[in-house]
Design a protein around this motif. Structure first.
Motif, PDB file in Angstrom:
ATOM      1  N   VAL A   1      -4.061   7.829  -1.434  1.00 41.99           N
ATOM      2  CA  VAL A   1      -3.362   6.083  -0.914  1.00 41.99           C
ATOM      3  C   VAL A   1      -4.047   4.995  -1.910  1.00 41.99           C
ATOM      4  O   VAL A   1      -4.398   5.096  -1.846  1.00 41.99           O
ATOM      5  CB  VAL A   1      -4.045   5.932   0.637  1.00 41.99           C
ATOM      6  CG1 VAL A   1      -3.455   4.399   0.884  1.00 41.99           C
ATOM      7  CG2 VAL A   1      -3.293   6.842   1.547  1.00 41.99           C
ATOM      8  N   THR A   2      -3.089   4.238  -2.711  1.00 43.25           N
ATOM      9  CA  THR A   2      -3.510   2.577  -2.954  1.00 43.25           C
ATOM     10  C   THR A   2      -2.782   1.591  -3.294  1.00 43.25           C
ATOM     11  O   THR A   2      -1.850   2.258  -2.731  1.00 43.25           O
ATOM     12  CB  THR A   2      -3.496   3.734  -4.447  1.00 43.25           C
ATOM     13  OG1 THR A   2      -4.277   2.354  -5.650  1.00 43.25           O
ATOM     14  CG2 THR A   2      -1.941   3.810  -5.055  1.00 43.25           C
ATOM     15  N   GLY A   3      -3.772   0.715  -4.049  1.00 46.61           N
ATOM     16  CA  GLY A   3      -2.343  -0.922  -3.660  1.00 46.61           C
ATOM     17  C   GLY A   3      -1.813  -0.830  -4.814  1.00 46.61           C
ATOM     18  O   GLY A   3      -1.030  -1.995  -5.836  1.00 46.61           O
TER      19      GLY A   3
ATOM     20  N   THR B   1       0.901  -1.854   5.145  1.00 48.15           N
ATOM     21  CA  THR B   1      -0.474  -1.787   5.490  1.00 48.15           C
ATOM     22  C   THR B   1      -1.096  -1.172   5.460  1.00 48.15           C
ATOM     23  O   THR B   1      -1.025  -0.078   5.598  1.00 48.15           O
ATOM     24  CB  THR B   1      -0.909  -2.839   7.234  1.00 48.15           C
ATOM     25  OG1 THR B   1      -1.072  -1.347   7.991  1.00 48.15           O
ATOM     26  CG2 THR B   1       0.383  -3.550   8.017  1.00 48.15           C
ATOM     27  N   GLU B   2      -2.277  -1.701   5.029  1.00 47.52           N
ATOM     28  CA  GLU B   2      -3.253  -0.163   4.354  1.00 47.52           C
ATOM     29  C   GLU B   2      -3.550   0.465   5.683  1.00 47.52           C
ATOM     30  O   GLU B   2      -3.492   2.018   4.915  1.00 47.52           O
ATOM     31  CB  GLU B   2      -4.769  -0.904   3.494  1.00 47.52           C
ATOM     32  CG  GLU B   2      -5.404  -0.183   2.926  1.00 47.52           C
ATOM     33  CD  GLU B   2      -7.199  -0.941   2.247  1.00 47.52           C
ATOM     34  OE1 GLU B   2      -7.206  -0.027   1.964  1.00 47.52           O
ATOM     35  OE2 GLU B   2      -7.018  -1.753   3.013  1.00 47.52           O
ATOM     36  N   TRP B   3      -4.255   0.412   7.445  1.00 42.40           N
ATOM     37  CA  TRP B   3      -4.520   0.693   7.804  1.00 42.40           C
ATOM     38  C   TRP B   3      -3.440   1.748   7.945  1.00 42.40           C
ATOM     39  O   TRP B   3      -3.272   3.218   8.415  1.00 42.40           O
ATOM     40  CB  TRP B   3      -5.194   0.083   8.852  1.00 42.40           C
ATOM     41  CG  TRP B   3      -3.657  -0.234   9.758  1.00 42.40           C
ATOM     42  CD1 TRP B   3      -4.076  -1.839   9.774  1.00 42.40           C
ATOM     43  CD2 TRP B   3      -3.305  -0.256  11.255  1.00 42.40           C
ATOM     44  NE1 TRP B   3      -3.456  -2.025  10.858  1.00 42.40           N
ATOM     45  CE2 TRP B   3      -2.559  -0.679  11.711  1.00 42.40           C
ATOM     46  CE3 TRP B   3      -3.078   1.060  11.312  1.00 42.40           C
ATOM     47  CZ2 TRP B   3      -1.644  -1.370  12.418  1.00 42.40           C
ATOM     48  CZ3 TRP B   3      -1.938   1.763  13.096  1.00 42.40           C
ATOM     49  CH2 TRP B   3      -1.278   0.084  12.716  1.00 42.40           C
TER      50      TRP B   3
ATOM     51  N   LEU C   1      -3.422   5.256   5.766  1.00 43.16           N
ATOM     52  CA  LEU C   1      -5.063   5.717   5.430  1.00 43.16           C
ATOM     53  C   LEU C   1      -4.492   6.806   7.212  1.00 43.16           C
ATOM     54  O   LEU C   1      -4.882   8.317   6.653  1.00 43.16           O
ATOM     55  CB  LEU C   1      -6.063   4.832   5.997  1.00 43.16           C
ATOM     56  CG  LEU C   1      -6.326   4.042   4.188  1.00 43.16           C
ATOM     57  CD1 LEU C   1      -7.306   3.300   4.909  1.00 43.16           C
ATOM     58  CD2 LEU C   1      -6.342   4.314   3.464  1.00 43.16           C
TER      59      LEU C   1
ATOM     60  N   THR D   1       0.531  -1.066   0.713  1.00 41.78           N
ATOM     61  CA  THR D   1       0.056   0.076  -0.136  1.00 41.78           C
ATOM     62  C   THR D   1       1.087   1.545  -0.068  1.00 41.78           C
ATOM     63  O   THR D   1       1.846   0.826   1.077  1.00 41.78           O
ATOM     64  CB  THR D   1      -1.095   0.647   1.907  1.00 41.78           C
ATOM     65  OG1 THR D   1      -1.478  -0.844   1.152  1.00 41.78           O
ATOM     66  CG2 THR D   1      -2.249   1.098   1.051  1.00 41.78           C
TER      67      THR D   1
END
Length: 108
Positions: A49-51, A80-82, A85, A32
């Motif tokens: 934000v993006t994967g 990690t995504e969180w 974010l 991410t």
């Protein structure tokens, strides 16, 4: 802990497959990224934000008013995504990018 990439020159008119580097958008490893786009004078335009930058950035090209102003990009790779974010929310709040609508002072 995020891995910060250096600010690099960016061509908003490059073919979609060339917008993100292999490190910024690996094909097999899930990551991410938090990205910041800057204008020619290095003024902060947008944070996101993006994967999958190779998929997300062409969507910006089609819709975002700031896209044609982009001259530089910086990418942070987060584990990690969180985490990405949370870093995005904090960055938007403190850095006040010109074109972000969400996550501004008191926003989402």
């Amino acid at each position: 802990m995020a891995v910060t990439q250096r600010l690099r020159a960016f061509d908003p008119y490059a073919p979609s497959r060339e917008l993100a580097t292999d490190e910024e958008s690996p094909r097999l490893a899930p990551i991410t990224v938090l990205y910041r786009f800057y204008g020619a004078n290095k003024q902060l335009l947008y944070i996101g934000v993006t994967g999958q930058p190779r998929e997300r950035w062409p969507a910006h090209r089609r819709k975002a008013a700031w896209w044609s102003l982009a001259a530089y990009v910086a990418v942070e790779i987060h584990p990690t995504e969180w985490q990405a974010l949370n870093a995005e929310r904090a960055a938007i709040k403190t850095e006040n990018p010109q074109f972000n609508k969400r996550s501004r002072k008191g926003g989402k």
